[in-house]
Design a protein around this motif. Structure first.
Motif, PDB file in Angstrom:
ATOM      1  N   ALA A 186       0.814  -1.211   0.000  1.00 25.29           N
ATOM      2  CA  ALA A 186       0.000   0.000   0.000  1.00 25.29           C
ATOM      3  C   ALA A 186       0.853   1.270   0.000  1.00 25.29           C
ATOM      4  O   ALA A 186       0.479   2.272  -0.609  1.00 25.29           O
ATOM      5  CB  ALA A 186      -0.937  -0.016   1.202  1.00 25.29           C
ATOM      6  N   LEU A 187       1.994   1.193   0.672  1.00 26.77           N
ATOM      7  CA  LEU A 187       2.811   2.412   0.775  1.00 26.77           C
ATOM      8  C   LEU A 187       3.301   2.845  -0.606  1.00 26.77           C
ATOM      9  O   LEU A 187       3.295   4.034  -0.949  1.00 26.77           O
ATOM     10  CB  LEU A 187       3.996   2.167   1.706  1.00 26.77           C
ATOM     11  CG  LEU A 187       3.626   1.957   3.175  1.00 26.77           C
ATOM     12  CD1 LEU A 187       4.867   1.754   4.027  1.00 26.77           C
ATOM     13  CD2 LEU A 187       2.820   3.124   3.709  1.00 26.77           C
ATOM     14  N   LYS A 188       3.712   1.840  -1.412  1.00 24.36           N
ATOM     15  CA  LYS A 188       4.171   2.135  -2.770  1.00 24.36           C
ATOM     16  C   LYS A 188       3.010   2.703  -3.574  1.00 24.36           C
ATOM     17  O   LYS A 188       3.173   3.660  -4.341  1.00 24.36           O
ATOM     18  CB  LYS A 188       4.701   0.842  -3.411  1.00 24.36           C
ATOM     19  CG  LYS A 188       5.447   1.071  -4.690  1.00 24.36           C
ATOM     20  CD  LYS A 188       6.841   1.623  -4.419  1.00 24.36           C
ATOM     21  CE  LYS A 188       7.502   1.970  -5.768  1.00 24.36           C
ATOM     22  NZ  LYS A 188       8.670   2.800  -5.615  1.00 24.36           N
ATOM     23  N   GLU A 245       2.532   6.212  -2.663  1.00 25.65           N
ATOM     24  CA  GLU A 245       3.591   7.077  -3.194  1.00 25.65           C
ATOM     25  C   GLU A 245       3.303   7.422  -4.639  1.00 25.65           C
ATOM     26  O   GLU A 245       3.344   8.596  -5.047  1.00 25.65           O
ATOM     27  CB  GLU A 245       4.915   6.318  -3.078  1.00 25.65           C
ATOM     28  CG  GLU A 245       6.151   7.148  -3.366  1.00 25.65           C
ATOM     29  CD  GLU A 245       7.381   6.239  -3.505  1.00 25.65           C
ATOM     30  OE1 GLU A 245       7.540   5.346  -2.644  1.00 25.65           O
ATOM     31  OE2 GLU A 245       8.134   6.420  -4.475  1.00 25.65           O
ATOM     32  N   LEU A 246       2.999   6.384  -5.450  1.00 27.03           N
ATOM     33  CA  LEU A 246       2.763   6.606  -6.875  1.00 27.03           C
ATOM     34  C   LEU A 246       1.504   7.437  -7.099  1.00 27.03           C
ATOM     35  O   LEU A 246       1.441   8.250  -8.015  1.00 27.03           O
ATOM     36  CB  LEU A 246       2.656   5.268  -7.600  1.00 27.03           C
ATOM     37  CG  LEU A 246       3.980   4.477  -7.639  1.00 27.03           C
ATOM     38  CD1 LEU A 246       3.758   3.123  -8.309  1.00 27.03           C
ATOM     39  CD2 LEU A 246       5.051   5.261  -8.388  1.00 27.03           C
ATOM     40  N   THR A 247       0.519   7.184  -6.307  1.00 23.97           N
ATOM     41  CA  THR A 247      -0.713   7.961  -6.451  1.00 23.97           C
ATOM     42  C   THR A 247      -0.434   9.440  -6.203  1.00 23.97           C
ATOM     43  O   THR A 247      -0.931  10.309  -6.931  1.00 23.97           O
ATOM     44  CB  THR A 247      -1.793   7.484  -5.449  1.00 23.97           C
ATOM     45  OG1 THR A 247      -1.941   6.087  -5.574  1.00 23.97           O
ATOM     46  CG2 THR A 247      -3.099   8.180  -5.688  1.00 23.97           C
ATOM     47  N   ASN A 248       0.358   9.685  -5.177  1.00 25.21           N
ATOM     48  CA  ASN A 248       0.669  11.083  -4.885  1.00 25.21           C
ATOM     49  C   ASN A 248       1.434  11.737  -6.019  1.00 25.21           C
ATOM     50  O   ASN A 248       1.269  12.925  -6.301  1.00 25.21           O
ATOM     51  CB  ASN A 248       1.468  11.173  -3.582  1.00 25.21           C
ATOM     52  CG  ASN A 248       0.560  11.030  -2.365  1.00 25.21           C
ATOM     53  OD1 ASN A 248      -0.613  11.328  -2.449  1.00 25.21           O
ATOM     54  ND2 ASN A 248       1.112  10.555  -1.264  1.00 25.21           N
ATOM     55  N   GLN A 249       2.246  10.944  -6.710  1.00 23.74           N
ATOM     56  CA  GLN A 249       2.961  11.497  -7.857  1.00 23.74           C
ATOM     57  C   GLN A 249       2.012  11.796  -9.005  1.00 23.74           C
ATOM     58  O   GLN A 249       2.118  12.817  -9.682  1.00 23.74           O
ATOM     59  CB  GLN A 249       3.997  10.487  -8.371  1.00 23.74           C
ATOM     60  CG  GLN A 249       5.262  10.420  -7.543  1.00 23.74           C
ATOM     61  CD  GLN A 249       6.169   9.311  -8.044  1.00 23.74           C
ATOM     62  OE1 GLN A 249       5.934   8.744  -9.118  1.00 23.74           O
ATOM     63  NE2 GLN A 249       7.197   9.000  -7.292  1.00 23.74           N
ATOM     64  N   LEU A 250       1.101  10.873  -9.208  1.00 26.13           N
ATOM     65  CA  LEU A 250       0.211  10.985 -10.360  1.00 26.13           C
ATOM     66  C   LEU A 250      -0.864  12.040 -10.127  1.00 26.13           C
ATOM     67  O   LEU A 250      -1.207  12.829 -11.013  1.00 26.13           O
ATOM     68  CB  LEU A 250      -0.431   9.612 -10.621  1.00 26.13           C
ATOM     69  CG  LEU A 250      -1.380   9.510 -11.799  1.00 26.13           C
ATOM     70  CD1 LEU A 250      -0.692   9.891 -13.086  1.00 26.13           C
ATOM     71  CD2 LEU A 250      -1.900   8.083 -11.914  1.00 26.13           C
ATOM     72  N   ALA A 251      -1.406  12.028  -8.947  1.00 26.95           N
ATOM     73  CA  ALA A 251      -2.534  12.929  -8.651  1.00 26.95           C
ATOM     74  C   ALA A 251      -2.336  13.447  -7.239  1.00 26.95           C
ATOM     75  O   ALA A 251      -2.802  12.855  -6.267  1.00 26.95           O
ATOM     76  CB  ALA A 251      -3.844  12.150  -8.760  1.00 26.95           C
ATOM     77  N   HIS A 252      -1.636  14.553  -7.142  1.00 23.38           N
ATOM     78  CA  HIS A 252      -1.017  14.822  -5.847  1.00 23.38           C
ATOM     79  C   HIS A 252      -1.944  15.123  -4.683  1.00 23.38           C
ATOM     80  O   HIS A 252      -1.615  14.840  -3.549  1.00 23.38           O
ATOM     81  CB  HIS A 252       0.042  15.930  -5.969  1.00 23.38           C
ATOM     82  CG  HIS A 252      -0.588  17.288  -6.137  1.00 23.38           C
ATOM     83  ND1 HIS A 252      -0.648  18.195  -5.116  1.00 23.38           N
ATOM     84  CD2 HIS A 252      -1.204  17.876  -7.196  1.00 23.38           C
ATOM     85  CE1 HIS A 252      -1.264  19.297  -5.536  1.00 23.38           C
ATOM     86  NE2 HIS A 252      -1.609  19.121  -6.813  1.00 23.38           N
ATOM     87  N   ASP A 253      -3.147  15.643  -4.931  1.00 22.18           N
ATOM     88  CA  ASP A 253      -3.986  15.919  -3.754  1.00 22.18           C
ATOM     89  C   ASP A 253      -5.185  14.969  -3.661  1.00 22.18           C
ATOM     90  O   ASP A 253      -6.121  15.198  -2.931  1.00 22.18           O
ATOM     91  CB  ASP A 253      -4.456  17.370  -3.772  1.00 22.18           C
ATOM     92  CG  ASP A 253      -5.232  17.668  -5.033  1.00 22.18           C
ATOM     93  OD1 ASP A 253      -5.853  18.737  -5.108  1.00 22.18           O
ATOM     94  OD2 ASP A 253      -5.212  16.826  -5.964  1.00 22.18           O
ATOM     95  N   LEU A 254      -5.071  13.908  -4.467  1.00 23.74           N
ATOM     96  CA  LEU A 254      -6.206  12.987  -4.516  1.00 23.74           C
ATOM     97  C   LEU A 254      -6.496  12.373  -3.163  1.00 23.74           C
ATOM     98  O   LEU A 254      -7.640  12.299  -2.717  1.00 23.74           O
ATOM     99  CB  LEU A 254      -5.908  11.874  -5.546  1.00 23.74           C
ATOM    100  CG  LEU A 254      -6.996  10.836  -5.656  1.00 23.74           C
ATOM    101  CD1 LEU A 254      -7.458  10.733  -7.077  1.00 23.74           C
ATOM    102  CD2 LEU A 254      -6.520   9.492  -5.188  1.00 23.74           C
ATOM    103  N   LEU A 255      -5.443  11.905  -2.497  1.00 20.48           N
ATOM    104  CA  LEU A 255      -5.665  11.212  -1.215  1.00 20.48           C
ATOM    105  C   LEU A 255      -6.083  12.184  -0.129  1.00 20.48           C
ATOM    106  O   LEU A 255      -6.784  11.813   0.819  1.00 20.48           O
ATOM    107  CB  LEU A 255      -4.410  10.440  -0.821  1.00 20.48           C
ATOM    108  CG  LEU A 255      -4.178   9.198  -1.692  1.00 20.48           C
ATOM    109  CD1 LEU A 255      -2.850   8.540  -1.360  1.00 20.48           C
ATOM    110  CD2 LEU A 255      -5.305   8.185  -1.513  1.00 20.48           C
ATOM    111  N   GLU A 256      -5.644  13.442  -0.271  1.00 18.59           N
ATOM    112  CA  GLU A 256      -6.110  14.422   0.725  1.00 18.59           C
ATOM    113  C   GLU A 256      -7.606  14.600   0.633  1.00 18.59           C
ATOM    114  O   GLU A 256      -8.298  14.744   1.614  1.00 18.59           O
ATOM    115  CB  GLU A 256      -5.443  15.774   0.472  1.00 18.59           C
ATOM    116  CG  GLU A 256      -4.061  15.870   1.077  1.00 18.59           C
ATOM    117  CD  GLU A 256      -3.313  17.066   0.510  1.00 18.59           C
ATOM    118  OE1 GLU A 256      -2.112  16.943   0.276  1.00 18.59           O
ATOM    119  OE2 GLU A 256      -3.973  18.113   0.294  1.00 18.59           O
TER     120      GLU A 256
END
Lengths: 201, 581
Positions: A69-71, A74-85
């Motif tokens: 999940a951590l990886k 990380e990749l999600t944040n690169q691709l769509a940086h505020d998505l998880l926020e």
């Protein structure tokens, strides 16, 4: 309803529509190679920017599915940086997958530390409390598979989360988060159920 | 010593040495003491002697149990030395040594040892051992958490608590506790109530409840038994009517008749004709009486000066048959026979409003429990509901009315109780629209509702008063007889402490008082010279009763002074006074 169900035989369909349905399905699920040969066979216009996005999404999906999940984060944040926020719930689900992996590999103290650092603050929000407790309950068992919430460690659970993540990314990229194929099947199912109920009356 | 006759054969007399003779005169025993005092000889309870096993005259108390609960009581009172001495002297230990060890280990926090000891206590089945172990290990877990030894706590949970395979929900809660640091608790979860580990003595108490009472005597068992006996005595006491009386352990509790109002304290002669109705206000400060002389009098009740006239309310054109106090006791409704209903202000005596309907006359009146509207029974078989300002709210038609039409509303506003036929009462649930009936086989003349809304007292034509339980399906629970009623409406009421008594008027000019629970007639009070139409017991002062009579007077009854003074002579110093609660 007195429409003759056999009427569907008479409806004409556009070839392109069918191709688009299939294409959207392939794109959604990141079947790059299949998509390329499909495009080649049908002579459709290639959706150019999709390919790179698909590659990335595929990697993220697979990491999540495997439990890394951590990886995936990380990749999600690169691709769509505020998505998880913006998708706090999704973030929580991903973090808890990592927690689950730690528990599965019997790394108890690591799991505990991780939970205290990253998950505990979710406990202040009522809607996460039960889910958090479900995960914490895994810690109480020396063999987590014996716990009542063992399903949280299973592939099915990770798949669900991975799919949610995929949808969220698509949405973020202004692409449809549900494929036409899915929608069509869902609609047909409902219609069929409705019809059989009507018949049953 | 008496003279020794030498002629007597030696065999008939034991020759005593001077030493022993001296011992005899001292009163000490002839037998050599084994060790210490002579009482030791009785120390070991001889189980072969059947008599020793029980104490008390009825033979139902086992000696061993009795001594153990006394010892327990001594310890809880803090008399540790006495407790120990009792255990020693009686030879009956409070707890077996295993149990003592167990208790000490729990208090010391030697958790693993205590769990081991637990298993050594006999008389325990598997599930109790598990539940008790769970409690102990949970305490261990929580104390470790409090000491911030999180990993140790987690290990306890994983390796000791979870394998017990019981109380899965609790295990879940405990594992959440591991994550949440002690300063804040998971919002909305059950963990809220276990922020700190409880004290070890509290744990011991909980363990006591879990284990069978023979193993660990329950806390305060002796106190509980004594309280039980006292409460039974109090409930059985037919005249119990005084708050002041403290129950003593020295004698069985029995109130004397002196707690029931039985002496005329005042005769109020201010009415000029038969007095038909009277009622104390809910706060006991006022009394309202209505009369054939078309007036209503509001009396003020004072603890020291008794009952005195406050206002005379004139205005009705007909005799006044009933009154009703507002819930806040500031206003009074009065009803003239087949006439109008009037609302009065109690402090000024002013008439605030007149409620009338053209062409019909009203026969009864009452307040809603919230004081916002009033109702009246009308002689055209309907019941009218009015706004305080005079607007008619509703009219329920079709109720059968007699000359007097009683109507009651429960204090939660939910049930309306009214006459339905000559011999039946309707209980209507306003919200659920459900009807229940009380059917009598005699004509009903009046009824009244108890303060707790659970009982209805119904007076009948045939000189009986019936008590109905109106919770659920109405059930007849008691009958009261003895008073006389032939021609008039005679009213009865609840009264006394906790409404434990029933009082009624009677056509033989006496006031009758029964004990509600047993139905026993306990007082008949002569004094009036005409039929007693109505009685009312002061809701706040259980020693004050008022009666209204055809002889135009009202009598105020209180405690019998003479009896009181005699009782005071050997009372335990508590002073009783007329009119004081």
């Amino acid at each position: 309803m007195d429409v003759d169900p056999c009427h569907y035989d008479l409806v004409g369909i556009n070839e392109n529509d069918i191709h688009n349905v299939v294409l959207s399905y392939l794109v959604h699920n990141c079947f790059n190679d299949t998509m390329e040969s499909f495009i080649a066979c049908t002579g459709m216009k290639q959706p150019d920017d999709h390919l790179e996005g698909m590659e990335k999404r595929k990697r993220i999906f697979n990491f999540a599915l495997d439990g890394n999940a951590l990886k995936a984060i990380e990749l999600t944040n690169q691709l769509a940086h505020d998505l998880l926020e913006k998708n706090e719930e999704l973030y929580f689900d991903l973090l808890s997958i990592h927690f689950g992996e730690l528990v599965r590999s019997r790394k108890c103290s690591e799991a505990l530390e991780f939970a205290q650092a990253k998950l505990a603050h979710f406990g202040k929000v009522p809607k996460y409390v039960e889910r958090l407790e479900d995960f914490m309950a895994l810690l109480a068992y020396e063999e987590p598979d014996k716990s009542p919430t063992f399903y949280l460690l299973g592939l099915e659970h990770r798949q669900k989360i991975a799919e949610s993540l995929n949808r969220a990314i698509l949405e973020h990229m202004n692409l449809p988060s549900y494929t036409a194929m899915e929608r069509l099947i869902q609609q047909t199912t409902v219609v069929r159920q409705c019809l059989s109920q009507e018949l049953g009356k | 010593m008496g003279g020794v006759e030498d002629e007597e054969p030696a065999t008939k007399r034991v020759k005593l040495s001077t030493e022993e003779l001296r011992g005899l005169s001292n009163g000490s025993s002839l037998i050599e003491p084994v060790s210490g005092s002579s009482s030791d000889l009785m120390a070991r309870p001889l189980s072969s002697e059947g008599d020793e096993e029980v104490v008390g005259s009825k033979g139902v108390i086992k000696r061993v149990e009795f001594v153990r609960i006394i010892a327990k009581a001594l310890y809880s009172l803090g008399y540790k030395k006495s407790g120990e001495r009792l255990e020693e002297e009686s030879g009956i230990p409070l707890h077996s040594s295993v149990v003592n060890l167990f208790m000490q280990q729990v208090l010391d926090g030697s958790w693993d040892e205590s769990v081991a000891t637990l298993k050594k206590i006999g008389l325990l089945d598997e599930s109790i051992v598990k539940s008790a172990s769970f409690l102990i290990l949970e305490q261990k877990f929580l104390e470790l958490l409090n000491a911030e030894k999180v990993m140790d706590a987690l290990n306890t949970l994983r390796t000791e608590i979870t394998p017990l395979c019981i109380n899965v929900t609790r295990v879940r809660e405990l594992s959440s506790r591991v994550v949440a640091p002690s300063q804040f608790v998971l919002v909305g979860s059950h963990s809220q109530d276990i922020v700190r580990a409880k004290s070890r003595s509290k744990l011991l108490e909980e363990l006591q409840k879990l284990l069978p009472p023979t193993v660990m005597i329950p806390e305060r068992r002796l106190e509980h038994l004594v309280e039980q006996a006292l409460l039974l005595q109090r409930d059985a006491c037919p005249f119990h009517n005084s708050l002041d009386k403290e129950m003593s352990l020295y004698t069985d509790h029995q109130c004397g008749r002196d707690q029931i109002p039985s002496q005329t304290l005042q005769i109020l002669r201010d009415h000029s004709d038969e007095v038909w109705f009277l009622q104390f206000s809910h706060n006991g400060k006022y009394l309202a009486s209505s009369s054939n002389d078309r007036s209503v009098i509001i009396w003020e009740v004072d603890v020291n000066r008794g009952v005195s006239l406050k206002h005379r309310l004139c205005g009705h054109q007909k005799s006044v048959c009933s009154v009703s106090w507002s819930p806040d006791c500031n206003e009074l409704l009065t009803c003239g026979v087949e006439e109008a209903v009037r609302r009065w202000d109690v402090s000024s005596g002013e008439c605030l409003h007149i409620y009338e309907k053209a062409g019909v006359g009203q026969v009864s009146c009452g307040w809603s429990p919230d004081g916002k509207w009033i109702f009246s029974g009308v002689n055209d078989k309907s019941i009218c509901v009015w706004h305080l300002d005079g607007r008619e709210l509703e009219c329920w038609k079709g109720q059968k009315t007699l000359r007097i039409s009683d109507l009651e509303i429960t204090s939660d506003g939910k049930q309306i109780i009214s006459m339905y036929k000559e011999d039946a009462i309707l209980l209507l649930d306003r919200e659920a629209k459900v009807e229940r009936h009380i059917e009598e086989d005699q004509t009903i003349t009046s009824f009244t509702l108890s303060r707790d809304n659970r009982f209805l007292l119904v007076s009948l034509l045939n000189q009986e008063i019936h008590l109905w339980n109106i919770e659920g399906d109405p059930k007849l629970v008691a009958k009261y007889i003895g008073h006389k009623r032939a021609r008039f409406v005679i009213r009865s009421c609840f009264g006394g402490l906790a409404q434990a008594f029933i009082a009624s008027g009677s056509e033989d000019s006496q006031v009758y008082i029964w004990h509600r629970g047993s139905g026993e007639l306990i007082e008949t009070l002569p004094g009036h010279s005409g039929a007693v139409n109505c009685v009312s017991w002061n809701p706040v002062n259980p020693h004050m009763l008022a009666s209204a009579s055809d002889d135009r007077t009202i009598r105020i009854w209180g405690l019998n002074e003479l009896n009181m003074k005699r009782k005071d002579a050997h009372s335990n110093g508590i002073h009783y006074c007329n009119g004081r609660t």
